[in-house]
Motif scaffolding. Structure first.
Motif, PDB file in Angstrom:
ATOM      1  N   VAL A   1     -14.410   2.328  -4.671  1.00 30.53           N
ATOM      2  CA  VAL A   1     -14.187   1.863  -3.293  1.00 30.53           C
ATOM      3  C   VAL A   1     -12.848   1.109  -3.216  1.00 30.53           C
ATOM      4  O   VAL A   1     -12.065   1.305  -2.269  1.00 30.53           O
ATOM      5  CB  VAL A   1     -15.359   0.964  -2.832  1.00 30.53           C
ATOM      6  CG1 VAL A   1     -15.049   0.277  -1.511  1.00 30.53           C
ATOM      7  CG2 VAL A   1     -16.640   1.791  -2.710  1.00 30.53           C
ATOM      8  N   ASP A   2     -12.570   0.279  -4.204  1.00 22.46           N
ATOM      9  CA  ASP A   2     -11.312  -0.475  -4.208  1.00 22.46           C
ATOM     10  C   ASP A   2     -10.106   0.468  -4.321  1.00 22.46           C
ATOM     11  O   ASP A   2      -9.089   0.275  -3.654  1.00 22.46           O
ATOM     12  CB  ASP A   2     -11.297  -1.494  -5.362  1.00 22.46           C
ATOM     13  CG  ASP A   2     -12.346  -2.590  -5.153  1.00 22.46           C
ATOM     14  OD1 ASP A   2     -12.867  -2.711  -4.026  1.00 22.46           O
ATOM     15  OD2 ASP A   2     -12.659  -3.306  -6.124  1.00 22.46           O
ATOM     16  N   ARG A   3     -10.246   1.498  -5.174  1.00 22.37           N
ATOM     17  CA  ARG A   3      -9.163   2.492  -5.297  1.00 22.37           C
ATOM     18  C   ARG A   3      -8.925   3.177  -3.966  1.00 22.37           C
ATOM     19  O   ARG A   3      -7.792   3.393  -3.553  1.00 22.37           O
ATOM     20  CB  ARG A   3      -9.550   3.575  -6.320  1.00 22.37           C
ATOM     21  CG  ARG A   3      -9.250   3.267  -7.760  1.00 22.37           C
ATOM     22  CD  ARG A   3      -9.278   4.530  -8.620  1.00 22.37           C
ATOM     23  NE  ARG A   3     -10.418   5.419  -8.460  1.00 22.37           N
ATOM     24  CZ  ARG A   3     -11.599   5.289  -9.097  1.00 22.37           C
ATOM     25  NH1 ARG A   3     -11.793   4.294  -9.937  1.00 22.37           N
ATOM     26  NH2 ARG A   3     -12.573   6.167  -8.907  1.00 22.37           N
ATOM     27  N   GLU A   4     -10.016   3.521  -3.283  1.00 19.21           N
ATOM     28  CA  GLU A   4      -9.904   4.188  -1.992  1.00 19.21           C
ATOM     29  C   GLU A   4      -9.199   3.290  -0.973  1.00 19.21           C
ATOM     30  O   GLU A   4      -8.361   3.742  -0.205  1.00 19.21           O
ATOM     31  CB  GLU A   4     -11.297   4.559  -1.467  1.00 19.21           C
ATOM     32  CG  GLU A   4     -11.894   5.763  -2.139  1.00 19.21           C
ATOM     33  CD  GLU A   4     -11.141   7.042  -1.789  1.00 19.21           C
ATOM     34  OE1 GLU A   4     -10.733   7.208  -0.640  1.00 19.21           O
ATOM     35  OE2 GLU A   4     -10.955   7.866  -2.698  1.00 19.21           O
ATOM     36  N   ALA A   5      -9.569   2.005  -0.982  1.00 16.01           N
ATOM     37  CA  ALA A   5      -8.958   1.062  -0.026  1.00 16.01           C
ATOM     38  C   ALA A   5      -7.451   0.979  -0.291  1.00 16.01           C
ATOM     39  O   ALA A   5      -6.638   1.030   0.645  1.00 16.01           O
ATOM     40  CB  ALA A   5      -9.607  -0.306  -0.145  1.00 16.01           C
ATOM     41  N   ALA A   6      -7.073   0.886  -1.570  1.00 10.87           N
ATOM     42  CA  ALA A   6      -5.648   0.794  -1.913  1.00 10.87           C
ATOM     43  C   ALA A   6      -4.921   2.070  -1.492  1.00 10.87           C
ATOM     44  O   ALA A   6      -3.805   2.023  -0.948  1.00 10.87           O
ATOM     45  CB  ALA A   6      -5.494   0.559  -3.412  1.00 10.87           C
ATOM     46  N   PHE A   7      -5.579   3.212  -1.701  1.00 15.47           N
ATOM     47  CA  PHE A   7      -4.972   4.491  -1.290  1.00 15.47           C
ATOM     48  C   PHE A   7      -4.701   4.493   0.212  1.00 15.47           C
ATOM     49  O   PHE A   7      -3.636   4.923   0.674  1.00 15.47           O
ATOM     50  CB  PHE A   7      -5.908   5.662  -1.657  1.00 15.47           C
ATOM     51  CG  PHE A   7      -5.612   6.913  -0.882  1.00 15.47           C
ATOM     52  CD1 PHE A   7      -4.580   7.755  -1.277  1.00 15.47           C
ATOM     53  CD2 PHE A   7      -6.328   7.228   0.270  1.00 15.47           C
ATOM     54  CE1 PHE A   7      -4.279   8.895  -0.539  1.00 15.47           C
ATOM     55  CE2 PHE A   7      -6.034   8.353   1.026  1.00 15.47           C
ATOM     56  CZ  PHE A   7      -5.008   9.201   0.615  1.00 15.47           C
TER      57      PHE A   7
END
Ligand SMILES: Cc1cc2nc3c(=O)[nH]c(=O)nc-3n(C[C@H](O)[C@H](O)[C@H](O)COP(=O)(O)OP(=O)(O)OC[C@H]3O[C@@H](n4cnc5c(N)ncnc54)[C@H](O)[C@@H]3O)c2cc1C
Length: 469
Positions: A93-99
């Motif tokens: 989820v954090d990776r997605e938010a950063a993306f």
């Protein structure tokens, strides 16, 4: 009072379609702003599809390990580490938010984090998450505010602070006994995952069957699969009173034709449907009409009743899937550019991510009978798909609907391993209007699940007498 800022396109809600539209228009040179109160990429990557499928995958691993002895691998001391499952999900989820933050930056569209409310037809006031307000006006407006989980007004339910899918995906301990209200796809996916993590799970469904929108043979097979995993399913049963606190101890009063009884659980999860996020955002000031259930009323071009205001995704009453919100983006993108793209001529598939999954595209028997459309139906149990002899994944079936008087494929349903992937082959055939004998006689690789399409289509009954003319 904040100064009025003017942009070309102003989007309320960074949902799936809205953010794609923002990036597209900004890359094309428009000044675009998106107002989002919570999730930079909307609900799908933060609290819905991706995190649920992430944890469901962990559950599938747990299940495979638990079954491994059958396949000749002996494993000892198996236990579920819910904290690790949560951490893996959260990292994604954090990776997605950063993306998403990066994608906004690269596109040039501005993401404004705060809650937006209309103050005039094309003007939105934003209560910024970091404090303060901004006032924005758009030449074009797009509403993409999504929906939230409905909590029925059962006495004591709201006070018990029930989980929705959002809180369920935050759990870092396996519930002792998870009681799920609602037998739709969200409830069922969660039920199987938590059962496989080791929870006792009870589903309470008010109607006479789970997955009420599917054909009854589909509901029956999914019910059989879930019950075989030790999930308790109470059909035609209402929860009419709740006492206690979810996460601690809850007691529910159940009512069925057979009478009333009480059931205790540690957690209660509500999955009884969705309510559009259209209340309390000033829509009455915009000329945007809502339908009787609170969804934004739209034309098949996704225009609202107010000129220059469009709506996308669940809040516009579109079928509640990410791929539909994505297609809504394409509809609005093309229509904003003067095109004529519509929502009423599209073929929408869906997958319920159980193990085995359920996938459907096009007509099923229920819809055919509702429309009084005669169909030829063929079925093939998954145990007759050779691949399952090797894998033991023999639950489920494939089912196809064929026109009564032509070779046209009208719909396909499958419960079985890789159902979503096999469905895509059938969807392609439907879109290409491929006569079913072409697919029946195709050389499909052995030993795949899709190989079953051959025997399935060989089971199609002959056409009505007198055809072809
Ligand atoms: C548990 C679960 C699992 C799912 N799994 C799948 C799946 O596997 N496949 C699939 O296709 N679909 C799945 N879905 C459905 C899918 O998540 C949605 O259909 C999809 O996200 C499209 O939503 P949307 O674009 O309409 O809006 P959303 O993505 O919900 O975006 C709306 C955004 O608007 C924001 N917002 C609302 N009001 C305001 C306001 N006043 N001001 C500022 N911002 C606001 C919200 O914070 C939100 O980020 C699942 C749903 C759930 C609940």
């Amino acid at each position: 009072l904040a100064d009025l800022e003017e942009v070309d396109t102003l989007i309320l809600g960074s949902g799936q379609g809205g953010k794609l539209l923002a990036w597209h228009l900004a890359r094309g040179g428009q000044k675009v702003a998106v107002v989002e109160r919570r999730w930079v990429g909307g609900s799908c990557p933060a609290v819905a599809c991706l995190p649920s499928k992430n944890e469901i995958w962990s559950a599938e691993v747990a299940h495979t390990v638990a079954q491994s002895g059958r396949f000749g691998t002996n494993v000892e001391n198996v236990r579920t580490d819910m904290g690790a499952i949560y951490a893996r999900k959260q990292a994604m989820v954090d990776r997605e938010a950063a993306f998403h933050v990066k994608a906004y930056e690269e596109s040039g569209a501005e993401l404004i984090m705060g809650r937006g409310v209309f103050t005039a037809p094309k003007t939105i006031e934003v209560e910024l998450n970091d404090g303060g307000t901004r006032l924005l006006k758009g030449e074009q407006i797009v509403i993409n505010v999504g929906s939230h989980a409905m909590v029925p007004d059962t006495p004591g339910l709201a006070a018990s602070l029930p989980l929705s899918h959002i809180e369920a995906l935050e759990l870092q301990e396996v519930p002792g006994h998870l009681l799920i209200v609602g037998g739709g796809y969200v409830g069922l996916e969660m039920a199987q995952a938590f059962r496989r993590f080791g929870a006792r799970v009870t589903i309470v469904e008010r109607g006479p069957r789970i997955l009420s929108r599917e054909d009854s043979d589909v509901s029956d097979e999914v019910l059989r699969i879930l019950m075989a995993e030790g999930i308790d399913v109470l059909l035609s049963t209402d929860v009419n009173h709740v006492e206690g606190l979810s996460g601690v101890d809850v007691t529910v009063r159940l009512e069925a034709a057979s009478g009333q009884r009480e059931l205790r659980a540690t957690h209660i999860l509500v999955a009884t449907g969705r309510i559009p996020n259209t209340a309390g955002i000033g829509l009455e000031l915009t000329g945007v009409d809502l339908d009787s259930r609170g969804f934004v009323a739209v034309t098949p071009r996704l225009e609202t009743s107010a000129p220059g205001i469009w709506a996308i995704g669940e809040c516009a009453g579109s079928p509640q899937f990410t791929h539909v919100s994505v297609d809504d983006f394409r509809v609005v993108r093309d229509n904003m550019a003067g095109g004529h793209r519509r929502t009423d001529d599209r073929l929408i598939p869906h997958v319920v991510f159980l193990d085995p999954p359920l996938a459907r595209v096009g007509l099923d028997e229920t819809e055919a009978s509702r429309r009084s459309t005669p169909v030829r139906v063929a079925k093939l149990p998954m145990r007759n798909v050779l691949r399952t002899q090797a894998t033991d994944e023999s639950s489920g079936f494939m089912k196809v609907m064929i026109a009564p008087d032509s070779d046209q494929i009208l719909g396909f349903t499958m419960i079985g391993a890789q159902a979503g992937e096999v469905m895509a082959a059938m969807q392609t055939a439907i879109l290409a209007r491929l006569p079913f004998p072409r697919l029946r006689d195709a050389v499909i690789a052995h030993l795949t699940y899709a190989e079953g399409l051959g025997p399935l289509l060989s089971n199609v009954p002959p056409p009505a007498a007198g055809w072809p003319h």
